[in-house]
Design a protein around this motif. Structure first.
Motif, PDB file in Angstrom:
ATOM      1  N   UNK A  32       0.721  -1.083  -0.156  1.00 16.18           N
ATOM      2  CA  UNK A  32       0.123   0.033  -0.216  1.00 16.18           C
ATOM      3  C   UNK A  32       0.699   1.348   0.004  1.00 16.18           C
ATOM      4  N   UNK A  33       1.764   1.328   0.794  1.00 14.43           N
ATOM      5  CA  UNK A  33       2.922   2.377   0.708  1.00 14.43           C
ATOM      6  C   UNK A  33       3.420   2.543  -0.317  1.00 14.43           C
ATOM      7  N   UNK A  34       3.990   1.614  -0.993  1.00 15.60           N
ATOM      8  CA  UNK A  34       4.850   1.760  -2.201  1.00 15.60           C
ATOM      9  C   UNK A  34       4.055   1.840  -3.514  1.00 15.60           C
ATOM     10  N   UNK A  94      -4.296  -7.105  11.035  1.00 13.67           N
ATOM     11  CA  UNK A  94      -5.332  -6.154  10.820  1.00 13.67           C
ATOM     12  C   UNK A  94      -5.658  -4.866  11.381  1.00 13.67           C
ATOM     13  N   UNK A  95      -5.286  -4.929  12.704  1.00 10.51           N
ATOM     14  CA  UNK A  95      -5.141  -3.322  13.184  1.00 10.51           C
ATOM     15  C   UNK A  95      -4.041  -2.647  12.505  1.00 10.51           C
ATOM     16  N   UNK A 121      -3.985   2.212   6.492  1.00 10.38           N
ATOM     17  CA  UNK A 121      -4.815   3.028   5.590  1.00 10.38           C
ATOM     18  C   UNK A 121      -5.060   4.131   5.989  1.00 10.38           C
ATOM     19  N   UNK A 122      -5.404   4.409   7.291  1.00 13.70           N
ATOM     20  CA  UNK A 122      -6.073   5.786   7.866  1.00 13.70           C
ATOM     21  C   UNK A 122      -4.724   6.817   7.556  1.00 13.70           C
ATOM     22  N   UNK A 123      -3.843   6.331   7.828  1.00 13.20           N
ATOM     23  CA  UNK A 123      -2.354   7.277   7.969  1.00 13.20           C
ATOM     24  C   UNK A 123      -2.544   7.628   6.455  1.00 13.20           C
ATOM     25  N   UNK A 124      -2.321   6.676   5.378  1.00 16.46           N
ATOM     26  CA  UNK A 124      -2.232   6.940   3.998  1.00 16.46           C
ATOM     27  C   UNK A 124      -3.130   7.769   3.488  1.00 16.46           C
ATOM     28  N   UNK A 125      -4.484   7.548   4.070  1.00 21.94           N
ATOM     29  CA  UNK A 125      -5.473   8.358   3.677  1.00 21.94           C
ATOM     30  C   UNK A 125      -5.315   9.880   4.056  1.00 21.94           C
TER      31      UNK A 125
END
Lengths: 375, 153, 179, 324
Positions: free
Chosen positions: D170-172, D311-312, D318-322
């Motif tokens: 997700x990051x890359x 999962x956490x 996900x939240x941080x990337x958003x």
């Protein structure tokens, strides 16, 4: 159908039998346990013993009291000294032989060293059963130190024949006493390391807490003795209850736990090693001078007619010797009541409805010595 | 008290000197009262320390069963002698004391004494197809079939 | 929350364990390189029994009393002897030990009246047959036997002279008392 | 600038052959060296000396190999011959197939594959089948129990393993291992994804069946687990597979979390292998310190601790990337 079999759906045929042993890494010798398994869960367990039967009791009926001297230490090769001394004490009491003070103290030191070495071997093999290989070698390293100390005076490292009727065969010297004191200081520190490595370990706790619980009524039903009994909350130790030798002169505690599971047995044994160190330290500081073997020992050992029972606290529990004498040189009947025999006979009740891996942990935690079961 | 419960069942009660013998009281009982004796000991919180046997066929023409009960805490050893005729059977007390299960099997194995009502009476130390009873006084050691002549020293 | 605390506590115990093994990693090995470096056996070390030299005799002093043969729990000592010409004591002509049966209990040393039994300090015996362990204890002394017997004759003669002198003295004393 | 070794050759089959030869040679030598390392390391931890034949005991492994090669290949009488024979190969093959994907240096790589991570996670699952076939085919209750345990364990731990890889993807926003390494130019992802790394290491230890998760071959319970009946070089292949799997898992962790070949001063490949072997030493250290978990506790650990935790972690990522 075994009496301890867990109820099982009669329609289900998905169970099978697994022979654990006679050659299996964690039966600690040639012993076989017939496991009835449902997947990983044990429905019933049936120990099958006798592979190492050497007829010690028959041997006793064929040779005189002196000639039986090397045998007791072979019955239980881990607590050889305790059994050897115990047999001598049994005959000494029957014959009313006086034992010199110094000999009594030497016997105490050797007994307790032997107890520690036996517990160390138990610790190592128990942890190896649980999958940790390293503590096994640490324990063996420490055990080796004890064997070296005992080797210096007894001439053997495992199956001692050191005690004689009326004392011991060889006197100890200052070097021996120094070695013992050094070992005591070293070992107290070392025990802390074991506790950090083993007792605190979360995986070890997971594997042992609540596993292999001896139900409270099991003690009376199966005559459980020794550390297994103390782990169930009974403060019961032959050294305290019927002090043989000179155990009543020493100040030591009987460690107890209440849960009766593998972890409680571990804690009891760890604490027992510490108490043994306490006894050794007292005995070494009080060591009197004098004879190490009574000057007058009857040449012919002929206990008066009748029955004799003598029990000692072996590392595994109460080891009893029942001697029926008919007044001759040769015992009419010599029965060896061994603790492992009682403990292993309780296994069907303990192992039912545990997991396969627990069976290994339970066997390890009760510290069985197979030759002692089979005699 | 255990003595009251047992008084009707036992004969020849002998108080023995504990310091010399290692047990406290010795009784003689007839073999068929053994289950009642075991019940009495169970209700008084005794445990069965051991059962053993003596081959007294030469002197008394009997096997002598020796039951030893003890209790935790304060040691109090009671030894019960029960003679049975060589061809008779003894009642099993395995229902009362499960510990007796293996001891009775061992006596069956070593002396050939049978126990009535034992859940699973079979050999324990010797292999199942063994022929003799090794602890009998007239037992003769058979030649070992697995040991060759030149191996024997 | 409780779960997280449990995980953290568990991790801590695991790290403590790893620290213990790391500490041991830094310590030197404790094993000894057995076949390369010989291990000193202790004074009391027990192996097969041997006959010890008695200085005044120049050889062993086994008098074939058979006490050791009788006391041996493993029945592994085989003795035979003769009474040599002109000697009061017997000399053993056969002293064999089946070490394959021996249990090193040391009872034979206890009973030996002349204290001529001791332990060998060899600890690494090996053989291909059981018969390899049937030791003849007299073998090392075979060539000294003649000399020893001569020596023993002298010793016994001395002893006899001593005894005779003592007996004479006693007799003299008795005679004196009677007077 | 990167160059695919595969593209250096005109003939693609030749390229394949050369790549497999290099990888096989490397994996064999590596397995031998790792066995040596493990034995020496465990010896030092247990205050022993360990293997001593040859310089630093290195020859011991060669002799052991010779012994394994010269031993007879036994097949139990009632074993399923086909399954019994192909099982060790199935365990070893995926590692060989996947090793070509790792970018060891910044310049030369075997082949840069744009969905490498999917490929790796998919194909590495095959060795479970190999282990199961080994247990089933050898017609032995201990082996079967080991196989059953192994399947349950490997499938359970695959989930946290995958869940701990996803945040990196997700990051890359790429699945190519080369690009993931490039993305760690400023900092390695261990700094942003420490929990994912821990989950990855634990799951990888379980996936490679190493202590404290070695219940499929728990020698005190199951004698030797799924390879109880194997002998000679077939057993050797299982042995090789274990160590090859180890290096495979550690290489993946290096690429994903530790910045692959990146590092100052030393050449790229050296940095890559330093990181890989450091992780391997860590795994060995685990093995020689801890007892083994019980089967049900192992499963509980995967489903109750690792899966929720990963999962956490995924959710937070996900939240941080958003937000960022």
């Amino acid at each position: 159908m075994n009496r301890f079999e867990v109820e099982q759906d009669p329609k289900s045929r998905d169970t099978y039998y697994l022979n654990m042993g006679p050659q299996h890494p964690s039966t600690h010798g040639v012993m076989r346990i017939k496991l009835h398994l449902d997947g990983e869960r044990i429905i019933s367990a049936e120990p099958i013993i006798g592979y190492g039967h050497r007829a010690h009791e028959k041997m006793a009926e064929n040779r005189d009291y002196i000639q039986f001297l090397p045998n007791p230490s072979r019955v239980d090769y881990l607590g050889g000294m305790i059994y050897n001394v115990g047999y001598c004490q049994a005959v000494e009491r029957a014959m009313d032989i006086e034992v010199p003070e110094r000999a009594e103290y030497i016997r105490i030191v050797c007994n307790e060293l032997n107890r520690i070495s036996s517990h160390l071997l138990w610790l190592g093999t128990f942890l190896m059963d649980l999958g940790a290989f390293t503590p096994f070698l640490y324990a063996f390293d420490d055990r080796e130190k004890i064997l070296d100390i005992l080797d210096r005076i007894t001439g053997s490292r495992l199956t001692y024949c050191y005690a004689r009727f009326g004392g011991v065969i060889l006197d100890i010297d200052d070097v021996f006493l120094d070695n013992v004191s050094n070992f005591c200081t070293y070992f107290v520190e070392r025990l802390k390391e074991y506790e950090k490595l083993v007792i605190g370990n979360v995986i070890f706790r997971e594997r042992t807490i609540g596993v292999g619980i001896f139900a409270p009524d099991l003690a009376q039903k199966y005559a459980i003795t020794g550390p297994c009994l103390r782990a169930m909350g009974h403060e019961n130790d032959v050294r305290k209850d019927e002090p043989y030798g000179i155990y009543d002169r020493f100040d030591f505690d009987v460690p107890t736990q209440t849960e009766g599971d593998c972890f409680a047995r571990t804690l009891v044994r760890m604490e027992e090693m510490r108490q043994s160190i306490r006894i050794i330290e007292q005995a070494v500081s009080d060591m009197p001078n004098g004879l190490f073997l009574a000057a007058r020992v009857p040449r012919r050992i002929r206990p008066p007619e009748g029955d004799y029972y003598f029990c000692v606290e072996s590392p595994r529990g109460s080891f009893g010797m029942y001697i029926a004498s008919d007044g001759s040189d040769i015992p009419f009947r010599l029965k060896l009541r061994t603790p492992s025999f009682s403990h292993i006979s309780a296994m069907p009740a303990v192992m039912a409805s545990t997991m396969l891996a627990d069976a290994v942990a339970i066997l390890g935690s009760i510290d069985i010595v197979v030759p002692e079961i089979d005699r | 008290m255990i003595a009251d419960k047992l008084s009707s069942l036992l004969r020849d009660t002998t108080e023995v000197q504990y310091d010399a013998r290692g047990f406290h009281v010795q009784y003689t009982a007839s073999a068929d009262t053994l289950p009642q004796i075991a019940d009495a000991f169970l209700s008084e919180n005794f445990h069965l320390e051991m059962i053993t046997c003596q081959d007294r066929r030469e002197n008394d023409d009997a096997f002598r069963l020796i039951y030893q009960f003890n209790q935790y805490g304060m040691p109090q050893r009671h030894v019960i002698h029960a003679d049975i005729a060589p061809d008779a059977t003894a009642p099993s007390i395995a229902a009362t004391f499960p510990a007796a299960d293996w001891y009775e099997r061992e006596i069956f194995d070593m002396y050939g004494v049978s126990f009535d009502g034992h859940p699973d009476l079979k050999r324990i130390l010797m292999e199942e197809d063994y022929f003799g009873h090794p602890l009998l006084k007239d037992f003769v050691d058979p030649p070992n079939p697995y040991r060759s002549e030149d191996d024997a020293s | 929350m409780a779960l997280i605390k449990e995980i953290l506590d568990g991790t801590k115990t695991l790290l403590t364990g790893m620290k213990v093994t790391l500490d041991n990693f830094r310590k030197p090995p404790v094993t000894s390189q057995y076949p390369m470096e010989k291990i000193e056996m202790s004074e009391a070390f027990r192996n097969v029994i041997v006959l010890i030299e008695k200085e005044d005799i120049g050889s062993h002093d086994c008098i074939d009393c058979k006490l050791c043969e009788r006391v041996c729990p493993s029945f592994c000592i085989y003795l035979d002897g003769e009474r040599p010409e002109g000697l009061r004591r017997k000399r053993s002509t056969k002293f064999e030990v089946d070490f394959a049966l021996c249990s090193d209990c040391g009872l034979c040393l206890d009973v030996c009246p002349t204290d001529t039994l001791g332990y060998s300090k060899v600890h690494d015996e090996a053989g291909y047959n059981r018969s390899d362990f049937l030791y003849d204890l007299l073998e090392p002394w075979a060539d000294k036997e003649e000399a020893a017997r001569e020596r023993l004759k002298e010793i016994e003669a001395e002893q006899a002279a001593e005894r005779a002198r003592k007996a004479a003295a006693r007799k003299a004393k008795k005679v004196r008392r009677e007077k | 600038m990167k160059t695919d070794i595969v593209q250096l050759f005109e003939n693609p089959y030749l390229a394949l052959g050369v790549s497999i030869a290099i990888i096989m040679a490397y994996l064999s030598v590596n397995a031998i060296m790792l066995i040596w390392l493990e034995r020496k390391l465990s010896a030092r931890i247990q205050r022993r000396i360990g293997p001593q034949r040859g310089p630093f005991g290195l020859m011991q492994q060669i002799f052991d190999m010779g012994k394994l090669l010269s031993k007879e290949l036994l097949t139990p009488e009632h074993a399923n011959k086909l399954l019994y024979v192909i099982a060790p190969i199935l365990v070893f093959a995926p590692v060989v197939a996947l090793s070509s994907l790792f970018p060891i240096t910044s310049t030369y790589i075997f082949h840069d594959f744009n969905i490498a991570i999917v490929l790796i996670l998919a194909i590495s699952g095959i060795n479970v089948i190999g282990i199961f076939l080994a247990g089933w085919g050898s017609n032995n209750k201990y082996a079967l129990l080991g196989a059953v345990r192994s399947v349950a364990q490997n499938i359970s731990y695959e989930i946290p393993l995958i869940l701990s890889v996803i945040p990196i993807v997700m990051i890359t926003r790429t699945m190519s291992l080369y690009d993931i390494t490039l993305a760690q130019e400023t900092y390695p992802f261990i700094l942003v994804q420490p929990i994912a790394l821990i989950i990855f290491i634990i799951s990888a230890t379980a996936e490679t069946n190493r202590a404290p998760f070695d219940i499929p071959e728990a020698e005190s319970e199951l004698v030797a687990g799924f390879h109880t009946e194997y002998s000679g070089m077939r057993f050797g292949l299982f042995f090789f597979a274990e160590y090859s799997n180890m290096i495979f898992a550690c290489a993946l962790a290096t690429v994903l979390f530790l910045g692959g070949w990146r590092g100052p001063l030393l050449p790229d490949a050296v940095w890559f292998f330093i990181k890989v072997y450091a992780l391997i030493v860590l795994m060995m250290w685990f093995r020689w310190t801890f007892p083994r978990l019980r089967f049900d506790q192992l499963m509980k650990f995967a489903w109750v601790v690792l899966v929720p935790l990963s999962l956490i972690n995924l959710l937070i990522t996900t939240l941080v990337l958003k937000i960022v």
